[in-house]
Design a protein around this motif. Structure first.
Motif, PDB file in Angstrom:
ATOM      1  N   MET A   1      -1.075  -2.491 -17.842  1.00 17.96           N
ATOM      2  CA  MET A   1      -1.393  -2.311 -16.430  1.00 17.96           C
ATOM      3  C   MET A   1      -0.754  -3.423 -15.613  1.00 17.96           C
ATOM      4  O   MET A   1      -0.664  -4.569 -16.061  1.00 17.96           O
ATOM      5  CB  MET A   1      -2.908  -2.310 -16.219  1.00 17.96           C
ATOM      6  N   THR A   2      -0.284  -3.075 -14.394  1.00 17.72           N
ATOM      7  CA  THR A   2       0.309  -4.081 -13.522  1.00 17.72           C
ATOM      8  C   THR A   2      -0.685  -5.198 -13.224  1.00 17.72           C
ATOM      9  O   THR A   2      -1.891  -4.970 -13.158  1.00 17.72           O
ATOM     10  CB  THR A   2       0.763  -3.451 -12.200  1.00 17.72           C
ATOM     11  N   GLN A   3      -0.169  -6.412 -13.059  1.00 13.02           N
ATOM     12  CA  GLN A   3      -1.006  -7.539 -12.704  1.00 13.02           C
ATOM     13  C   GLN A   3      -0.791  -7.936 -11.250  1.00 13.02           C
ATOM     14  O   GLN A   3      -0.929  -9.102 -10.867  1.00 13.02           O
ATOM     15  CB  GLN A   3      -0.754  -8.713 -13.655  1.00 13.02           C
ATOM     16  N   SER A   4      -0.453  -6.979 -10.418  1.00  4.53           N
ATOM     17  CA  SER A   4      -0.369  -7.179  -8.979  1.00  4.53           C
ATOM     18  C   SER A   4      -1.044  -5.997  -8.297  1.00  4.53           C
ATOM     19  O   SER A   4      -1.229  -4.933  -8.896  1.00  4.53           O
ATOM     20  CB  SER A   4       1.085  -7.292  -8.527  1.00  4.53           C
ATOM     21  N   LEU A   5      -1.403  -6.182  -7.048  1.00  5.82           N
ATOM     22  CA  LEU A   5      -2.128  -5.138  -6.317  1.00  5.82           C
ATOM     23  C   LEU A   5      -1.127  -4.216  -5.632  1.00  5.82           C
ATOM     24  O   LEU A   5      -0.732  -4.452  -4.496  1.00  5.82           O
ATOM     25  CB  LEU A   5      -3.069  -5.765  -5.296  1.00  5.82           C
ATOM     26  N   ASP A   6      -0.717  -3.167  -6.326  1.00  7.64           N
ATOM     27  CA  ASP A   6       0.157  -2.187  -5.706  1.00  7.64           C
ATOM     28  C   ASP A   6      -0.688  -1.107  -5.030  1.00  7.64           C
ATOM     29  O   ASP A   6      -1.918  -1.105  -5.099  1.00  7.64           O
ATOM     30  CB  ASP A   6       1.126  -1.592  -6.720  1.00  7.64           C
ATOM     31  N   ALA A   7      -0.010  -0.167  -4.362  1.00  6.64           N
ATOM     32  CA  ALA A   7      -0.722   0.850  -3.586  1.00  6.64           C
ATOM     33  C   ALA A   7      -1.595   1.730  -4.466  1.00  6.64           C
ATOM     34  O   ALA A   7      -2.717   2.104  -4.080  1.00  6.64           O
ATOM     35  CB  ALA A   7       0.282   1.693  -2.804  1.00  6.64           C
ATOM     36  N   ALA A   8      -1.104   2.068  -5.642  1.00  7.82           N
ATOM     37  CA  ALA A   8      -1.868   2.947  -6.525  1.00  7.82           C
ATOM     38  C   ALA A   8      -3.154   2.272  -6.992  1.00  7.82           C
ATOM     39  O   ALA A   8      -4.226   2.903  -7.040  1.00  7.82           O
ATOM     40  CB  ALA A   8      -1.006   3.354  -7.718  1.00  7.82           C
ATOM     41  N   LEU A   9      -3.063   0.990  -7.347  1.00  7.15           N
ATOM     42  CA  LEU A   9      -4.250   0.277  -7.809  1.00  7.15           C
ATOM     43  C   LEU A   9      -5.230   0.070  -6.653  1.00  7.15           C
ATOM     44  O   LEU A   9      -6.450   0.191  -6.828  1.00  7.15           O
ATOM     45  CB  LEU A   9      -3.858  -1.064  -8.429  1.00  7.15           C
ATOM     46  N   ALA A  10      -4.712  -0.226  -5.468  1.00  6.81           N
ATOM     47  CA  ALA A  10      -5.584  -0.370  -4.305  1.00  6.81           C
ATOM     48  C   ALA A  10      -6.360   0.912  -4.047  1.00  6.81           C
ATOM     49  O   ALA A  10      -7.569   0.891  -3.777  1.00  6.81           O
ATOM     50  CB  ALA A  10      -4.758  -0.757  -3.079  1.00  6.81           C
ATOM     51  N   SER A  11      -5.685   2.046  -4.151  1.00  4.94           N
ATOM     52  CA  SER A  11      -6.341   3.326  -3.930  1.00  4.94           C
ATOM     53  C   SER A  11      -7.402   3.586  -4.993  1.00  4.94           C
ATOM     54  O   SER A  11      -8.508   4.059  -4.690  1.00  4.94           O
ATOM     55  CB  SER A  11      -5.293   4.441  -3.934  1.00  4.94           C
ATOM     56  N   ARG A  12      -7.095   3.254  -6.228  1.00  4.12           N
ATOM     57  CA  ARG A  12      -8.071   3.443  -7.309  1.00  4.12           C
ATOM     58  C   ARG A  12      -9.311   2.592  -7.084  1.00  4.12           C
ATOM     59  O   ARG A  12     -10.450   3.081  -7.211  1.00  4.12           O
ATOM     60  CB  ARG A  12      -7.410   3.078  -8.640  1.00  4.12           C
ATOM     61  N   PHE A  13      -9.119   1.339  -6.718  1.00  7.04           N
ATOM     62  CA  PHE A  13     -10.263   0.467  -6.486  1.00  7.04           C
ATOM     63  C   PHE A  13     -11.068   0.931  -5.273  1.00  7.04           C
ATOM     64  O   PHE A  13     -12.304   0.889  -5.276  1.00  7.04           O
ATOM     65  CB  PHE A  13      -9.804  -0.974  -6.273  1.00  7.04           C
ATOM     66  N   ALA A  14     -10.384   1.364  -4.215  1.00  4.50           N
ATOM     67  CA  ALA A  14     -11.084   1.819  -3.016  1.00  4.50           C
ATOM     68  C   ALA A  14     -11.916   3.060  -3.302  1.00  4.50           C
ATOM     69  O   ALA A  14     -13.072   3.168  -2.862  1.00  4.50           O
ATOM     70  CB  ALA A  14     -10.086   2.088  -1.895  1.00  4.50           C
ATOM     71  N   ALA A  15     -11.353   4.003  -4.029  1.00  2.00           N
ATOM     72  CA  ALA A  15     -12.096   5.219  -4.366  1.00  2.00           C
ATOM     73  C   ALA A  15     -13.335   4.878  -5.188  1.00  2.00           C
ATOM     74  O   ALA A  15     -14.415   5.457  -4.985  1.00  2.00           O
ATOM     75  CB  ALA A  15     -11.195   6.187  -5.121  1.00  2.00           C
ATOM     76  N   THR A  16     -13.197   3.943  -6.102  1.00  3.90           N
ATOM     77  CA  THR A  16     -14.343   3.527  -6.920  1.00  3.90           C
ATOM     78  C   THR A  16     -15.429   2.906  -6.058  1.00  3.90           C
ATOM     79  O   THR A  16     -16.612   3.250  -6.187  1.00  3.90           O
ATOM     80  CB  THR A  16     -13.882   2.535  -7.994  1.00  3.90           C
ATOM     81  N   ALA A  17     -15.055   1.985  -5.171  1.00  2.88           N
ATOM     82  CA  ALA A  17     -16.050   1.320  -4.326  1.00  2.88           C
ATOM     83  C   ALA A  17     -16.722   2.307  -3.375  1.00  2.88           C
ATOM     84  O   ALA A  17     -17.936   2.230  -3.141  1.00  2.88           O
ATOM     85  CB  ALA A  17     -15.400   0.179  -3.552  1.00  2.88           C
TER      86      ALA A  17
END
Length: 336
Positions: A1-17
């Motif tokens: 997994m990437t160790q930076s906050l890209d758009a896809a990871l940001a979206s995943r975290f936002a959906a979870t929260a």
């Protein structure tokens, strides 16, 4: 997994929260009852922070959402964040949160972990430059002031640090609180720095007896990350030389290897994913405080990578972890 906050990871975290900040149950409440009239539901007691399994996780769930919204305003989850924030972050609801805190029995409510996260949330909202962000920040300010005042009353009474790797860790508390205080409250910032120096200025030769079974913070590395924030670069290097004098030789080895998480459905054992994330955060901050030529930078960078590799795939998947782990992933991914 990437160790930076890209758009896809940001979206995943936002959906979870978004999936947990308004999920009222299950809920672990921290509430003192003086009689049957005090038997109340989470949402009745806390009109904003009633979700995410517990009050503090809901606070930093909102910190996660607002941070992601600022950094990725065009993500698919942005409209839902705006709408939910407009519904919940109102003067009336903030007054309701403050009214709960005014109860005499709530003097120690969420001290110190929730206090620090609420101020971290306030600091995040103050960074927003949109009209709506400014409104949210203004709306939350009275509640932030309540907790800033509580810290000002408490820190002069706190003769000793708490070095456990859970919610009561005082180094974590001060490190987060300084994000708010340095920008918005000089008196509180001075109290935080004085406490850090009083508690940790003379600490030497840390043995790092960790991890414990349910820790999500490293007592050793959290202290070092705090002192990096508090001290000048030169003073921090001298302090760190004495605090972990054998780091160049790979010791204490326990600080360089991720903890094993044997059961992610167990809320306490799942804390260890948070430990790995918070260690990654601390190592990034510590490395940034060392000179470019310092060989310990490579040791710390390798430890960062291995801890994040171990934890980032498990931020979501089971509610015992996903109601809070994204916040700790963001701390690590955004650290410098």
């Amino acid at each position: 997994m990437t160790q930076s906050l890209d758009a896809a990871l940001a979206s995943r975290f936002a959906a979870t929260a978004l999936g947990h900040v308004t999920r009222e149950y299950p809920n672990h409440i921290m509430h003192v009852l003086t009689g049957p009239q005090d038997a109340r539901t989470p949402r009745d007691m806390h009109p904003i922070f009633f979700g995410s399994f517990d009050w503090h996780s809901c606070v930093h769930g909102w910190w996660t959402l607002f941070t992601l919204y600022r950094l990725h305003p065009d993500m698919a989850e942005a409209p839902a964040i705006r709408a939910l924030a407009a519904e919940l972050f109102t003067p009336q609801n903030v007054a309701g949160e403050a009214a709960y805190l005014a109860r005499p029995e709530a003097r120690g409510f969420e001290r110190p972990y929730g206090w620090a996260w609420l101020l971290m949330l306030a600091a995040e909202l103050e960074r927003h430059e949109t009209d709506e962000g400014r409104r949210w920040a203004q709306t939350l300010r009275p509640l932030a002031q309540v907790f800033a005042d509580r810290f000002k009353a408490f820190l002069p009474l706190a003769d000793y640090p708490v070095r456990t790797g859970t919610h009561y860790n005082t180094a974590f508390t001060l490190r987060l609180t300084l994000d708010y205080a340095d920008a918005h409250d000089a008196d509180l910032a001075a109290l935080c720095r004085a406490a850090a120096l009083r508690w940790h200025g003379e600490d030497r030769d840390c043995q790092a007896w960790e991890p414990s079974q349910d820790e999500f913070l490293s007592p050793a590395l959290m202290e070092a990350a705090l002192m990096r924030r508090v001290l000048s670069p030169e003073a921090f290097r001298a302090w760190f030389d004495a605090f972990l004098p054998r780091l160049g030789d790979g010791r204490p080895a326990t600080l360089l290897s991720p903890a094993r998480v044997s059961d992610r459905t167990d809320g306490k054992i799942a804390h260890l994913d948070g430990l790995n994330l918070s260690r990654g955060w601390c190592w990034r901050e510590i490395v940034a405080g060392l000179p470019a030529e310092d060989p310990r930078r490579a040791v710390g960078a390798a430890a960062t990578a291995v801890h994040l590799d171990a934890a980032l795939p498990h931020v979501t998947g089971d509610y015992m972890g996903e109601h809070w782990l994204a916040s700790f992933a963001l701390l690590a991914l955004l650290a410098d």
